[in-house]
Write a protein that holds these residues in place. Structure first.
Motif, PDB file in Angstrom:
ATOM      1  N   VAL A 417      41.715  49.775  42.952  1.00  0.00           N
ATOM      2  CA  VAL A 417      40.669  49.367  43.892  1.00  0.00           C
ATOM      3  C   VAL A 417      39.331  49.834  43.357  1.00  0.00           C
ATOM      4  N   ALA A 418      38.333  48.966  43.393  1.00  0.00           N
ATOM      5  CA  ALA A 418      37.013  49.288  42.858  1.00  0.00           C
ATOM      6  C   ALA A 418      36.388  50.432  43.651  1.00  0.00           C
ATOM      7  N   ARG A 419      35.845  51.414  42.939  1.00  0.00           N
ATOM      8  CA  ARG A 419      35.188  52.548  43.571  1.00  0.00           C
ATOM      9  C   ARG A 419      33.695  52.621  43.229  1.00  0.00           C
ATOM     10  N   ALA A 420      33.303  52.063  42.071  1.00  0.00           N
ATOM     11  CA  ALA A 420      31.899  52.162  41.681  1.00  0.00           C
ATOM     12  C   ALA A 420      31.611  51.170  40.561  1.00  0.00           C
ATOM     13  N   GLN A 421      30.332  50.966  40.333  1.00  0.00           N
ATOM     14  CA  GLN A 421      29.864  50.173  39.190  1.00  0.00           C
ATOM     15  C   GLN A 421      28.895  51.038  38.404  1.00  0.00           C
ATOM     16  N   MET A 422      29.137  51.182  37.123  1.00  0.00           N
ATOM     17  CA  MET A 422      28.304  52.037  36.283  1.00  0.00           C
ATOM     18  C   MET A 422      27.391  51.186  35.418  1.00  0.00           C
ATOM     19  N   HIS A 423      26.105  51.506  35.461  1.00  0.00           N
ATOM     20  CA  HIS A 423      25.109  50.840  34.622  1.00  0.00           C
ATOM     21  C   HIS A 423      25.142  49.321  34.770  1.00  0.00           C
ATOM     22  N   GLU A 424      25.561  48.865  35.941  1.00  0.00           N
ATOM     23  CA  GLU A 424      25.632  47.432  36.213  1.00  0.00           C
ATOM     24  C   GLU A 424      26.421  46.695  35.131  1.00  0.00           C
ATOM     25  N   THR A 425      27.369  47.376  34.513  1.00  0.00           N
ATOM     26  CA  THR A 425      28.140  46.780  33.411  1.00  0.00           C
ATOM     27  C   THR A 425      29.633  47.056  33.543  1.00  0.00           C
ATOM     28  N   TYR A 426      29.987  48.247  34.043  1.00  0.00           N
ATOM     29  CA  TYR A 426      31.385  48.657  34.062  1.00  0.00           C
ATOM     30  C   TYR A 426      31.839  48.931  35.493  1.00  0.00           C
ATOM     31  N   ILE A 427      33.015  48.405  35.823  1.00  0.00           N
ATOM     32  CA  ILE A 427      33.625  48.631  37.129  1.00  0.00           C
ATOM     33  C   ILE A 427      34.625  49.778  36.994  1.00  0.00           C
ATOM     34  N   VAL A 428      34.514  50.757  37.884  1.00  0.00           N
ATOM     35  CA  VAL A 428      35.445  51.885  37.894  1.00  0.00           C
ATOM     36  C   VAL A 428      36.374  51.702  39.084  1.00  0.00           C
ATOM     37  N   ALA A 429      37.683  51.624  38.801  1.00  0.00           N
ATOM     38  CA  ALA A 429      38.677  51.414  39.855  1.00  0.00           C
ATOM     39  C   ALA A 429      39.667  52.563  39.855  1.00  0.00           C
ATOM     40  N   GLN A 430      40.169  52.889  41.050  1.00  0.00           N
ATOM     41  CA  GLN A 430      41.157  53.952  41.200  1.00  0.00           C
ATOM     42  C   GLN A 430      42.532  53.336  41.419  1.00  0.00           C
ATOM     43  N   THR A 431      43.497  53.773  40.605  1.00  0.00           N
ATOM     44  CA  THR A 431      44.880  53.340  40.772  1.00  0.00           C
ATOM     45  C   THR A 431      45.685  54.474  41.387  1.00  0.00           C
ATOM     46  N   ASP A 439      35.188  46.240  31.716  1.00  0.00           N
ATOM     47  CA  ASP A 439      33.965  45.603  31.224  1.00  0.00           C
ATOM     48  C   ASP A 439      33.818  44.282  31.978  1.00  0.00           C
ATOM     49  N   GLN A 440      32.874  44.223  32.910  1.00  0.00           N
ATOM     50  CA  GLN A 440      32.825  43.085  33.822  1.00  0.00           C
ATOM     51  C   GLN A 440      32.528  41.773  33.105  1.00  0.00           C
ATOM     52  N   HIS A 441      31.681  41.790  32.081  1.00  0.00           N
ATOM     53  CA  HIS A 441      31.374  40.534  31.395  1.00  0.00           C
ATOM     54  C   HIS A 441      32.577  40.061  30.581  1.00  0.00           C
ATOM     55  N   ALA A 442      33.194  40.979  29.819  1.00  0.00           N
ATOM     56  CA  ALA A 442      34.344  40.598  28.996  1.00  0.00           C
ATOM     57  C   ALA A 442      35.481  40.076  29.861  1.00  0.00           C
ATOM     58  N   ALA A 443      35.735  40.739  31.008  1.00  0.00           N
ATOM     59  CA  ALA A 443      36.823  40.319  31.879  1.00  0.00           C
ATOM     60  C   ALA A 443      36.545  38.951  32.491  1.00  0.00           C
ATOM     61  N   CYS A 551      31.471  32.118  27.865  1.00  0.00           N
ATOM     62  CA  CYS A 551      30.613  33.277  27.626  1.00  0.00           C
ATOM     63  C   CYS A 551      29.307  33.144  28.400  1.00  0.00           C
ATOM     64  N   HIS A 552      28.756  31.923  28.425  1.00  0.00           N
ATOM     65  CA  HIS A 552      27.474  31.712  29.099  1.00  0.00           C
ATOM     66  C   HIS A 552      27.638  31.578  30.607  1.00  0.00           C
ATOM     67  N   GLY A 553      28.857  31.352  31.088  1.00  0.00           N
ATOM     68  CA  GLY A 553      29.061  31.194  32.517  1.00  0.00           C
ATOM     69  C   GLY A 553      29.656  32.412  33.178  1.00  0.00           C
ATOM     70  N   SER A 554      29.713  33.536  32.459  1.00  0.00           N
ATOM     71  CA  SER A 554      30.361  34.721  32.995  1.00  0.00           C
ATOM     72  C   SER A 554      29.345  35.681  33.595  1.00  0.00           C
ATOM     73  N   VAL A 555      29.878  36.600  34.401  1.00  0.00           N
ATOM     74  CA  VAL A 555      29.043  37.658  34.958  1.00  0.00           C
ATOM     75  C   VAL A 555      28.442  38.455  33.813  1.00  0.00           C
ATOM     76  N   ARG A 556      27.153  38.571  33.790  1.00  0.00           N
ATOM     77  CA  ARG A 556      26.497  39.239  32.676  1.00  0.00           C
ATOM     78  C   ARG A 556      26.471  40.744  32.890  1.00  0.00           C
ATOM     79  N   ALA A 557      26.427  41.471  31.791  1.00  0.00           N
ATOM     80  CA  ALA A 557      26.178  42.900  31.892  1.00  0.00           C
ATOM     81  C   ALA A 557      24.774  43.085  32.476  1.00  0.00           C
TER      82      ALA A 557
END
Length: 604
Positions: A417-431, A439-443, A551-557
């Protein structure tokens, strides 16, 4: 000049050059003979890279006195009973290995047939054979090759260093050991044991997994997918690693046909095609594949080295390999390599922590760093433990628990479950037992890409019209390329037309891309088209074109996401095949187990 018949010894040495190219070739032929003889234990000893000695000892069925004498004659073999070159069931069939080795070395054979009363021994030196004589040994065969290439000294000049030649023999032994996990192997370099593996027990798949784990490493098996498929009487089994477990070369791609190690372009091409969607340029998958096919459907009589094969129906074989690999990769879902987390942990550890100097007790007394006592470590662990374990009065309020703790069903999600977003680029989730960093853009790039491919396969890509058509300035050559492929691009949901000598106007884009950078997309597509020949259609490069669009249609970092958006991304990753890596082969997430994190802080 008059034509004359060459002496027998010269003919034998010429022929030996095709079969025995280096010490590893001799090792290969002798070990294959042992396997054909039903050996369950094969011991190999080499000295000076095989130049001075190669000894192979096995516990196979052995040879009688008459068989021993025939074994060193050219084109004498027990492995082709019906003289049918299209029904080869064993490694050997030419009857050339032992005569070729004997023609260029000092060869001795000692063997005792199973159930025989006496062992026999004979020797061959530079092609000259002695008569068999009684010897003493248990059942099985021992072959010694001394002074390899003494009779052809020119060949010695082309050998590599002892280490390189021994390495080639080691690779040969490992390949044969993979193909025959029921056989125990030992390879020694002088007094040093370089490889040793007992015969594996259990079902065939379990034996192979155990043997591959010994040779290719435990990480490979931990990150491998079991492959099992059959088509038109051809069966494929083995293991293929997830895409994020890859290498910089193709050296760890092992292929076997009816138990025979081969190096075949059809195999490498099929593997490359199956992983094409998941790896960036310069990276190669890791696989061990075993093909079982009717003896009449494959020709191993291509070259004396028998490393190449020809198939009667190569299209069926290639289709089976590509289809089977893509099926297991699809079934792997969002799974990524376990080594990704290990690499992340290694990068997180400060270099200084791994290079602590060893100080004497006097130095520690004078203020040097000292390791805390066990009692101090326990006290520190108690101090760092959650407050609830120290005092019943430190319990958080019910409201705080409801806000901070996820419900039990949330923790069952593989990506948490998502707990935070770091630097508007990385999602931190707790399992349930760790942390996942995405990596939100790569995913999202992989998710959009998979949706585009699915839409193309079903009913075409839906389009959305631009409120204001966008004009993109290009050089005239790039504009020409885009105009020539306009109809094909329209099938992918992108509608454009020429707008003057050096520009195009874009009127529709794929709906699933949402609001995208149209100018960047068109420029990248123009670059992609520049690499295509005029005869190549976009359909042939559909994956590359879709990847560029995704690549151009994805959530950007750099874009801030709400908790609902982050969780929606995680859930879609869990439902989408191949979401463990982006379109360029990089991992989309890293999972750190709680135990790994505790080790970082010295809690374990």
């Amino acid at each position: 000049m008059a034509i004359r018949r060459l002496p027998e010894t010269t003919v034998n040495r010429i022929a030996a050059g095709e079969v025995i190219e280096r010490p590893a070739s001799a090792v290969k032929e002798l070990v294959e003979n042992s396997i054909d003889a039903g050996a369950r234990r094969i011991d190999v000893l080499m000295r000076d890279g095989g130049r001075t000695l190669i000894a192979v000892d096995d516990d196979g069925e052995g040879m009688s006195q008459n068989d021993l004498a025939l074994a060193v004659e050219r084109h004498a073999t027990s492995k082709l009973p019906d003289d049918d070159l299209l029904a080869i069931a064993q490694f050997g069939f030419r009857g050339e290995a032992l005569p070729s080795i004997g023609a260029v070395s000092r060869l001795s054979l000692e063997s005792r047939a199973a159930g025989g009363d006496t062992a026999w021994r004979l020797s061959v030196e530079g092609g000259r054979t002695s008569a068999p004589e009684p010897s003493a040994r248990s059942a099985g065969t021992r072959v010694e090759v001394r002074d390899l290439f003494f009779a052809t000294p020119a060949r010695l000049k082309f050998l590599k260093t002892d280490r390189a030649e021994f390495g080639a023999a080691l690779d040969t032994i490992k390949r044969l050991a993979m193909a025959h996990p029921e056989v125990g192997f030992t390879l020694k370099d002088g007094d040093r044991t370089a490889f040793q593996s007992q015969g594996e027990q259990g079902e065939l798949l379990d034996r192979r997994a155990a043997r591959l784990s010994r040779i290719m490493g435990r990480d490979f098996i931990d990150n491998a997918l079991a492959v099992e498929a059959e088509r038109d009487g051809v069966r494929l089994t083995g293991f293929a690693a997830v895409p994020t477990y890859n290498r910089g070369n193709a050296m760890q791609q092992y292929m076997f046909v009816n138990g025979r190690p081969v190096r075949d372009k059809l195999f490498t091409g099929a593997v490359r095609g199956a992983y094409h969607d998941f790896l960036s340029g310069g990276r190669h998958p890791v696989v061990a594949l075993f093909l079982e096919i009717g003896e009449s459907e494959v020709d191993v009589n291509v070259h004396p080295a028998k490393a190449e094969v020809r198939f009667r129906q190569p299209g069926v074989v290639r289709g089976l390999i590509v289809g089977a690999l893509r099926a297991v990769l699809q079934a792997a879902g969002h799974r990524a390599s376990t080594t990704v987390a290990g690499a992340a942990l290694g990068a997180m550890r400060a270099p200084e922590l791994n290079r602590q100097p060893v100080l004497s007790s006097a130095a520690r007394w004078q203020g040097g760093p000292a390791r805390p006592s066990a009692g101090a470590m326990e006290a520190a662990a108690r101090y760092q433990a959650p407050a609830s374990s120290l005092s019943p009065f430190a319990q958080p309020s019910a409201a705080a628990v409801a806000e901070a703790e996820p419900v039990a069903e949330d923790q069952d999600f593989p990506l948490g479950v998502a707990r935070a977003q770091m630097h508007e680029t990385y999602i931190v989730a707790q399992t349930a037992d760790g942390v996942v960093i995405v990596d939100q853009h790569a995913a999202h790039e992989r998710l959009v890409y998979e949706r585009m491919k699915k839409a193309m396969a079903e009913n075409g890509v839906a389009r959305q019209g631009l409120l204001l058509p966008e004009v993109v300035e290009l050089d005239e050559t790039s504009a020409d390329r885009l105009e020539a492929r306009a109809d094909e691009l329209a099938e992918l949901g992108l509608t454009l037309e020429r707008f003057g000598p050096g520009a195009v106007v874009v009127r529709e884009t794929p709906a699933m891309l949402g609001r995208c950078d149209v100018t960047g997309l068109i420029n990248d597509l123009a670059d992609e088209l520049a690499e295509l020949s005029s005869a190549t259609g976009l359909r042939d490069r559909l994956d590359d074109i879709c990847s560029t669009m995704a690549c151009h249609g994805s959530v950007r970092a750099g874009r801030r996401l709400s908790p609902d958006e982050m969780n929606a991304l995680l859930r879609e990753m869990e439902r989408t095949p191949h979401s463990g890596q982006c379109n360029h082969g990089r991992p989309t997430y890293v999972e750190l187990k709680l135990a790994d994190i505790e080790r970082l802080f010295g809690r374990r």
